[in-house]
Scaffold this motif. Structure first.
Motif, short mmCIF file in Angstrom:
data_model
loop_
_atom_site.label_atom_id
_atom_site.label_comp_id
_atom_site.label_asym_id
_atom_site.label_seq_id
_atom_site.Cartn_x
_atom_site.Cartn_y
_atom_site.Cartn_z
N ARG A 129 2.67 5.15 8.96
CA ARG A 129 2.73 6.60 9.19
C ARG A 129 4.09 7.10 8.78
NH1 ARG A 129 -0.08 7.42 15.19
NH2 ARG A 129 -2.21 6.89 14.56
N LEU A 130 4.09 8.05 7.84
CA LEU A 130 5.33 8.66 7.36
C LEU A 130 5.35 10.11 7.84
CD1 LEU A 130 4.90 6.16 5.52
CD2 LEU A 130 5.83 7.50 3.63
N TYR A 131 6.36 10.45 8.62
CA TYR A 131 6.51 11.81 9.13
C TYR A 131 7.67 12.50 8.40
CZ TYR A 131 3.64 10.33 13.14
OH TYR A 131 2.63 9.87 13.95
N PHE A 132 7.38 13.65 7.78
CA PHE A 132 8.41 14.43 7.10
C PHE A 132 8.55 15.78 7.80
CE2 PHE A 132 6.57 11.64 3.86
CZ PHE A 132 7.71 11.00 3.40
N PRO A 133 9.78 16.26 7.99
CA PRO A 133 9.95 17.56 8.65
C PRO A 133 9.23 18.67 7.89
CG PRO A 133 12.06 16.41 8.49
CD PRO A 133 11.07 15.63 7.66
N ALA A 134 8.47 19.49 8.61
CA ALA A 134 7.80 20.64 7.99
C ALA A 134 8.85 21.70 7.64
CB ALA A 134 6.76 21.21 8.93
N THR A 135 8.55 22.48 6.62
CA THR A 135 9.48 23.54 6.20
C THR A 135 8.72 24.84 6.00
OG1 THR A 135 11.15 24.20 4.57
CG2 THR A 135 9.24 23.00 3.74
N THR A 136 9.42 25.95 6.26
CA THR A 136 8.84 27.27 6.01
C THR A 136 9.42 27.88 4.73
OG1 THR A 136 10.56 28.26 7.39
CG2 THR A 136 8.47 27.71 8.46
N ALA A 137 10.25 27.11 4.01
CA ALA A 137 10.84 27.61 2.77
C ALA A 137 9.74 27.78 1.71
CB ALA A 137 11.91 26.64 2.27
N THR A 138 10.01 28.62 0.75
CA THR A 138 9.05 28.84 -0.35
C THR A 138 9.61 28.23 -1.62
OG1 THR A 138 10.06 30.99 -0.80
CG2 THR A 138 8.14 30.95 0.66
#
Length: 618
Positions: free
Chosen positions: A474-483
């Protein structure tokens, strides 16, 4: 006569009684008051005899139990009471006195000092509350290991109730591979020795093995003889797990630092090899010799990939993060690697259509997915199922506390699962280390690179596997709100040649020689320095007539950033190009941001260098 002598003897005997004895008539008027405690209480019998109980004791709330007990005895029923008297707590018992026909004609009372007993009771109650509320399991047992007491924490730690354990032997909790511990402990307790805190393993009711820290003390009777043992046990399973995580993290950091240092030095060597190979290939006409040089260059290029993987593991690669739709990247990568999978492997893909975006280096993540898929394929030589799924995930404070280096927040999950041979516990502890592999032809750098990418991207990687039951990553990457910013096409630099003046600062003599001759080949005027101090002297001699400062970052004494700052303070129009085979030093330790400065990663080819110089100048 004989009766009076007997009465006097009885009174003298009662007078030495360690307490107080008295007799009253039906009006509760004292007729007799004797006892050894009277002197300590400051009471003279002659001042009391003839007075009523109420006259002597008073009528305050504290004496109401004593007066009520006297009246109950007058009614024909014995009574007891506890009452403060001075600094003492007295316990009294009142009995009715009857005549020959059974009529109550008075009462007889006796009281003793229970101050010490009350204090003991209080201490015991307090101790009992502590034992009941403590987080440590407290267990009493005899010298043969039979359990005599079992507190609430013991129920929580071991899963057995007190009713299930009292009367049974403590050996029930000891695993077979540690059976020799109990006889040794009991022998030491029998010699009145304390067993100092030590860590071991015990078995819960549900069969789970847990780590515990134990202290065992002898229990003695009033004669000082050892009659049993008291064990205090603390569950350290979670602490042990977290300590193992920290040790693993520290080990990976140490290996990463070593790998980065090796890559740095190796990249300088590869730069020289590939640079000279490129120059030879430009001038060689002999096909046989060209083929040999091409083989040298291909080997050096493969070695450069090797060092890049080392830098990936050590989280020191140069990443070019972009806002990414993980679903699209998974789709593209699986289409590319589909032909690598055997027909007997079923691929199950489940992609969350509402997936959040992540900020990641697309090329590096595609390589990570490829590594995971290839490993899954190799773990299923006889076929099986490869499952790939994506989902939004929240890692809360509880999860973050239980997993070293995880920050709580919103993440995007990439999960890759196979139904293959699995990984045993010993190998799981080393699976992300560089050069560790269970494959005959493996390099041991694939999963190391995946680990480095995830960590460098501020993510979290989790592994679960059992032999013959498959493996899940399981690889977890931080979510981003950038476009996503629109892609900018690089300008065509045109000719790679120029005539500007370049100040080259490089501490490695072989690299310095190669780069100098390469730049001159493209027409540049080159000033050469082996360190920062020499470079500043050259710049001052030339009165700042320098177009580009090209400097290595990692140098003894004055590093590249410090040199650039000092030079720009005097000559602000000078352009700067940093180069290094050790990107971590470039970006992290030396405070250099790729967004505001030009950077060329070693090893590079002559044309790469010339192109970068023109980008900086133009």
């Amino acid at each position: 006569m004989e009766g009076r002598i007997l009465d006097q003897a009885l009174i003298r005997l009662l007078d030495s009684f360690p307490g107080v004895v008295w007799v009253t008539d039906r009006d509760l008027r004292y007729e007799l008051l004797v006892g050894a405690d009277l002197a300590a209480l400051g009471v003279n019998p002659s001042d009391v005899v003839g007075r009523t109980v109420t006259e002597f004791l008073g009528d305050g709330d504290a004496v109401l139990p004593a007066i009520a007990a006297h009246r109950q005895a007058l009614a024909g029923k014995p009574a007891e009471y506890d009452q403060p008297f001075g600094r003492q707590i007295r316990r009294g018992r009142i009995e009715p006195l009857r005549d020959a026909v059974g009529t109550v004609i008075g009462v007889a009372g006796i009281s003793t000092d229970i101050t010490a007993l009350r204090a003991t009771d209080h201490a015991l109650a307090e101790l009992g509350a502590i034992v009941a509320s403590t987080e440590e399991a407290i267990i009493g047992k005899t010298l043969d290991g039979t359990i005599t007491s079992w507190n609430g924490a013991a129920e929580r730690v071991y899963g057995y109730t007190a009713a299930e354990m009292i009367g049974r032997n403590i050996s029930l909790l000891i695993p077979d591979d540690r059976a020799d511990e109990l006889p040794s402990i009991l022998q030491r307790i029998g010699r009145a020795e304390f067993v100092q805190p030590y860590e071991t393993v015990r078995v819960r009711k549900d069969g789970e093995r847990i780590g515990v820290a134990l202290t065992v003390s002898p229990i003695k009777d009033e004669t000082g003889s050892v009659v049993g043992a008291s064990t205090i046990a603390r569950d350290i399973t979670e602490r042990t797990r977290l300590e193992a995580q920290v040790r693993q993290s520290q080990k990976m950091e140490a290996i990463g630092s070593l790998a980065g240092g090796v890559a740095h030095d190796f990249n300088n060597i590869l730069l020289v090899i590939r640079g000279h190979s490129a120059r030879l290939l430009k001038d060689l006409g002999d096909e046989r010799l060209r083929e040999s040089v091409e083989q040298i260059d291909r080997a050096a290029a493969r070695a450069a990939e090797f060092t890049h993987q080392l830098l990936a593991f050590s989280r020191q690669q140069v990443l070019r993060p972009a806002v990414t739709d993980l679903n699209e990247l998974v789709d593209e990568t699986l289409r590319l690697v589909g032909r690598m999978l055997d027909e007997n492997i079923e691929v199950d893909v489940q992609l969350d259509p509402d997936l959040n975006s992540i900020l990641i280096d697309n090329g590096q993540l595609a390589q990570a997915i490829l590594n995971l898929v290839v490993n899954a394929r190799d773990a299923m030589p006889d076929g099986g199922t490869l499952a790939v799924r994506t989902a939004n995930a929240e890692l809360d404070e509880t999860y973050a506390t239980a997993h070293e280096g995880v920050a709580p927040g919103d993440y995007v999950l990439l999960q890759v699962t196979d139904s293959g041979t699995g990984i045993d516990a010993l190998d799981q502890a080393r699976v992300f280390e560089p050069f560790f592999t269970t494959k005959d032809q493996g390099t041991g750098l694939g999963l190391a690179g995946v680990y480095g990418l995830v960590k460098q991207s501020r993510g979290h990687i989790w592994l679960y596997s059992e032999p013959n039951m498959g493996t899940t990553f399981r690889l977890y990457f931080p979510a981003t709100t950038a476009t996503q910013a629109p892609a900018v096409e690089p300008d065509d630099v045109g000719s790679l040649e120029g005539n500007e003046r370049i100040l080259l600062v490089e501490d490695n003599e072989m690299v310095r020689s190669l780069v100098t001759s390469t730049l001159k080949t493209y027409g540049y005027d080159v000033l050469v320095a082996a360190g920062g101090g020499e470079a500043i002297e050259l710049a001052e001699q030339e009165a700042g007539a320098i177009d580009v400062l090209m400097t290595d970052v990692v140098m003894p004494g004055m590093n590249g950033r410090e040199l650039a700052e000092k030079l720009l303070a005097k000559f602000p129009d000078v352009k700067v190009l940093f180069t290094s085979g050790y990107p971590a030093d470039t970006i992290v330790r030396h405070g250099i941001s790729e967004a505001r400065t030009a950077f060329l990663e070693k090893p590079y080819l002559p044309d790469d260098l010339a192109r970068k110089i023109r980008e900086v100048l133009d």
